[in-house]
Design a protein around this motif. Structure first.
Motif, PDB file in Angstrom:
ATOM      1  N   ARG A  45       0.842  -1.206   0.000  1.00 39.00           N
ATOM      2  CA  ARG A  45       0.000   0.000   0.000  1.00 39.00           C
ATOM      3  C   ARG A  45       0.874   1.252   0.000  1.00 39.00           C
ATOM      4  O   ARG A  45       1.886   1.319   0.692  1.00 39.00           O
ATOM      5  N   GLU A  46       0.467   2.234  -0.800  1.00 42.87           N
ATOM      6  CA  GLU A  46       1.123   3.533  -0.796  1.00 42.87           C
ATOM      7  C   GLU A  46       0.148   4.584  -0.278  1.00 42.87           C
ATOM      8  O   GLU A  46      -1.061   4.491  -0.510  1.00 42.87           O
ATOM      9  N   TYR A  47       0.679   5.597   0.416  1.00 43.31           N
ATOM     10  CA  TYR A  47      -0.121   6.542   1.182  1.00 43.31           C
ATOM     11  C   TYR A  47       0.007   7.953   0.617  1.00 43.31           C
ATOM     12  O   TYR A  47       0.979   8.270  -0.087  1.00 43.31           O
ATOM     13  N   PRO A  48      -0.927   8.860   0.977  1.00 38.92           N
ATOM     14  CA  PRO A  48      -0.779  10.272   0.591  1.00 38.92           C
ATOM     15  C   PRO A  48       0.274  10.961   1.465  1.00 38.92           C
ATOM     16  O   PRO A  48       0.607  10.484   2.555  1.00 38.92           O
ATOM     17  N   ARG A  49       0.773  12.108   0.997  1.00 41.53           N
ATOM     18  CA  ARG A  49       1.810  12.816   1.752  1.00 41.53           C
ATOM     19  C   ARG A  49       1.300  13.292   3.103  1.00 41.53           C
ATOM     20  O   ARG A  49       2.089  13.519   4.029  1.00 41.53           O
ATOM     21  N   THR A  50       0.001  13.451   3.223  1.00 41.03           N
ATOM     22  CA  THR A  50      -0.562  13.886   4.514  1.00 41.03           C
ATOM     23  C   THR A  50      -0.368  12.841   5.604  1.00 41.03           C
ATOM     24  O   THR A  50      -0.511  13.152   6.791  1.00 41.03           O
ATOM     25  N   ALA A  51      -0.041  11.621   5.218  1.00 35.06           N
ATOM     26  CA  ALA A  51       0.139  10.543   6.206  1.00 35.06           C
ATOM     27  C   ALA A  51       1.580  10.421   6.686  1.00 35.06           C
ATOM     28  O   ALA A  51       1.875   9.593   7.554  1.00 35.06           O
ATOM     29  N   LEU A  52       2.499  11.227   6.143  1.00 36.42           N
ATOM     30  CA  LEU A  52       3.915  11.073   6.460  1.00 36.42           C
ATOM     31  C   LEU A  52       4.208  11.273   7.942  1.00 36.42           C
ATOM     32  O   LEU A  52       3.645  12.160   8.598  1.00 36.42           O
ATOM     33  N   ASP A  53       5.117  10.456   8.467  1.00 34.78           N
ATOM     34  CA  ASP A  53       5.731  10.700   9.764  1.00 34.78           C
ATOM     35  C   ASP A  53       6.974  11.540   9.509  1.00 34.78           C
ATOM     36  O   ASP A  53       7.986  11.028   9.003  1.00 34.78           O
ATOM     37  N   LEU A  54       6.902  12.831   9.844  1.00 33.90           N
ATOM     38  CA  LEU A  54       7.994  13.740   9.496  1.00 33.90           C
ATOM     39  C   LEU A  54       9.275  13.431  10.266  1.00 33.90           C
ATOM     40  O   LEU A  54      10.370  13.772   9.822  1.00 33.90           O
ATOM     41  N   ASN A  55       9.150  12.807  11.421  1.00 28.19           N
ATOM     42  CA  ASN A  55      10.318  12.363  12.189  1.00 28.19           C
ATOM     43  C   ASN A  55      10.351  10.839  12.160  1.00 28.19           C
ATOM     44  O   ASN A  55      10.007  10.159  13.131  1.00 28.19           O
ATOM     45  N   THR A  69       9.571   7.278  -6.522  1.00 21.05           N
ATOM     46  CA  THR A  69       9.216   7.813  -5.207  1.00 21.05           C
ATOM     47  C   THR A  69       7.962   7.089  -4.730  1.00 21.05           C
ATOM     48  O   THR A  69       6.986   6.968  -5.474  1.00 21.05           O
ATOM     49  N   GLN A  70       8.001   6.604  -3.493  1.00 20.36           N
ATOM     50  CA  GLN A  70       6.872   5.849  -2.944  1.00 20.36           C
ATOM     51  C   GLN A  70       6.702   6.184  -1.475  1.00 20.36           C
ATOM     52  O   GLN A  70       7.683   6.368  -0.751  1.00 20.36           O
ATOM     53  N   ILE A  71       5.464   6.285  -1.051  1.00 24.29           N
ATOM     54  CA  ILE A  71       5.144   6.563   0.357  1.00 24.29           C
ATOM     55  C   ILE A  71       4.559   5.284   0.939  1.00 24.29           C
ATOM     56  O   ILE A  71       3.450   4.858   0.582  1.00 24.29           O
ATOM     57  N   THR A  72       5.311   4.655   1.819  1.00 18.78           N
ATOM     58  CA  THR A  72       4.955   3.337   2.328  1.00 18.78           C
ATOM     59  C   THR A  72       5.129   3.281   3.843  1.00 18.78           C
ATOM     60  O   THR A  72       5.758   4.163   4.446  1.00 18.78           O
ATOM     61  N   ARG A  73       4.585   2.234   4.422  1.00 16.00           N
ATOM     62  CA  ARG A  73       4.691   2.043   5.866  1.00 16.00           C
ATOM     63  C   ARG A  73       5.737   0.982   6.175  1.00 16.00           C
ATOM     64  O   ARG A  73       5.738  -0.094   5.571  1.00 16.00           O
ATOM     65  N   GLN A  74       6.619   1.299   7.101  1.00 15.78           N
ATOM     66  CA  GLN A  74       7.572   0.305   7.583  1.00 15.78           C
ATOM     67  C   GLN A  74       7.055  -0.287   8.876  1.00 15.78           C
ATOM     68  O   GLN A  74       6.703   0.433   9.808  1.00 15.78           O
ATOM     69  N   ASP A  75       7.006  -1.610   8.922  1.00 12.45           N
ATOM     70  CA  ASP A  75       6.611  -2.327  10.132  1.00 12.45           C
ATOM     71  C   ASP A  75       7.848  -2.973  10.732  1.00 12.45           C
ATOM     72  O   ASP A  75       8.563  -3.716  10.042  1.00 12.45           O
ATOM     73  N   CYS A  76       8.089  -2.692  11.995  1.00 15.51           N
ATOM     74  CA  CYS A  76       9.281  -3.205  12.667  1.00 15.51           C
ATOM     75  C   CYS A  76       8.928  -4.407  13.526  1.00 15.51           C
ATOM     76  O   CYS A  76       7.845  -4.463  14.129  1.00 15.51           O
TER      77      CYS A  76
END
Length: 249
Positions: A57-67, A118-125
């Motif tokens: 899944r790719e997300y919108p820029r509004t979902a970014l974790d800036l830190n 360029t892709q906006i994705t979620r990293q799961d640890c």
């Protein structure tokens, strides 16, 4: 033809060969059962392969974790790394070798001039946290195609500059993930050069797997036939210490 296509073709060919070999016994109860089992295996194999080729899944820029969190190694404790960092990593080289026709040695500038994704994705640890970041870099497949991966290569190994517990960090994937369109060599996070804590100047993004597969401080990419002669033989730093090699999500 890419290695991913080659492996799908080989899979289909292997199933066809198996079916042909069973044709003479298909009329018996045992033969029918065997053929049925083979057909179910073939279908399951193709479904599994198709699932692993699906996009994360790719997300919108509004979902970014800036830190975006930094975990694991947060720097490379060596004079050579600190000196390279001071120059903006102008002297950093990424080697592409192993079972390839044309070994490559690329600078950070070379990497930036390649076609970019360029892709906006979620990293799961594996530690339990998740974060969403925007990653930019060339697809790994572009480098592999340029180097010409040999048919006998089954895995791609990522060599890193950082060490943990006195051992050099490394990771690996098979050809399915190596040629996945979202597998990229990232040099930017959230539109800025990759921070040191997140693996500057280069890190892998393996978007269909857990965070420990996303090797940081990348120095080399190596095509290999097996892991037998690489460190603990399990295909990765954490895998050598008991983690699963395939960490799919």
């Amino acid at each position: 033809m890419s290695n991913g296509v080659k492996r799908r073709t080989a899979l289909a060919g292997m199933a066809a060969l198996f079916t042909g070999a069973c044709a003479k016994v298909a009329g018996s109860d045992a033969g029918s059962s065997l053929l049925s089992a083979a057909e179910k295996w073939h279908l399951a194999a193709h479904r599994a392969l198709a699932n692993r080729q699906a996009l994360a899944r790719e997300y919108p820029r509004t979902a970014l974790d800036l830190n975006f969190p930094a975990n694991g190694s947060v720097t490379v404790d060596s004079d050579a790394y600190r000196a390279s960092q001071a120059t903006g990593f102008a002297d950093w080289r990424l080697q592409v070798g192993g079972l390839v026709e044309t070994p490559l040695s690329l600078s950070l500038e070379n990497i930036r001039k390649l076609p970019q994704r360029t892709q906006i994705t979620r990293q799961d640890c594996v530690e339990g946290w998740s974060a969403i970041g925007e990653w930019t870099g060339p697809q790994l497949s572009v480098l592999l195609d340029a180097a010409g991966v040999k048919p006998e290569a089954n895995f791609i190994v990522f060599r890193c500059a950082d060490t943990l517990y006195g051992s050099q960090y490394y990771e690996s994937v098979d050809m399915v993930d190596a040629y996945h369109p979202q597998t990229i060599i990232a040099h930017a996070l959230n539109g800025q050069p990759l921070p040191v804590g997140n693996g500057a100047p280069l890190r892998m993004r393996i978007e269909r797997q857990l965070g420990y597969k996303h090797a940081k401080y990348l120095t080399a990419i190596e095509a290999v036939a097996s892991f037998d002669d690489i460190d603990g033989g399990q295909g990765g730093f954490w895998e050598d210490r008991g983690y699963q090699w395939y960490a799919g999500i």
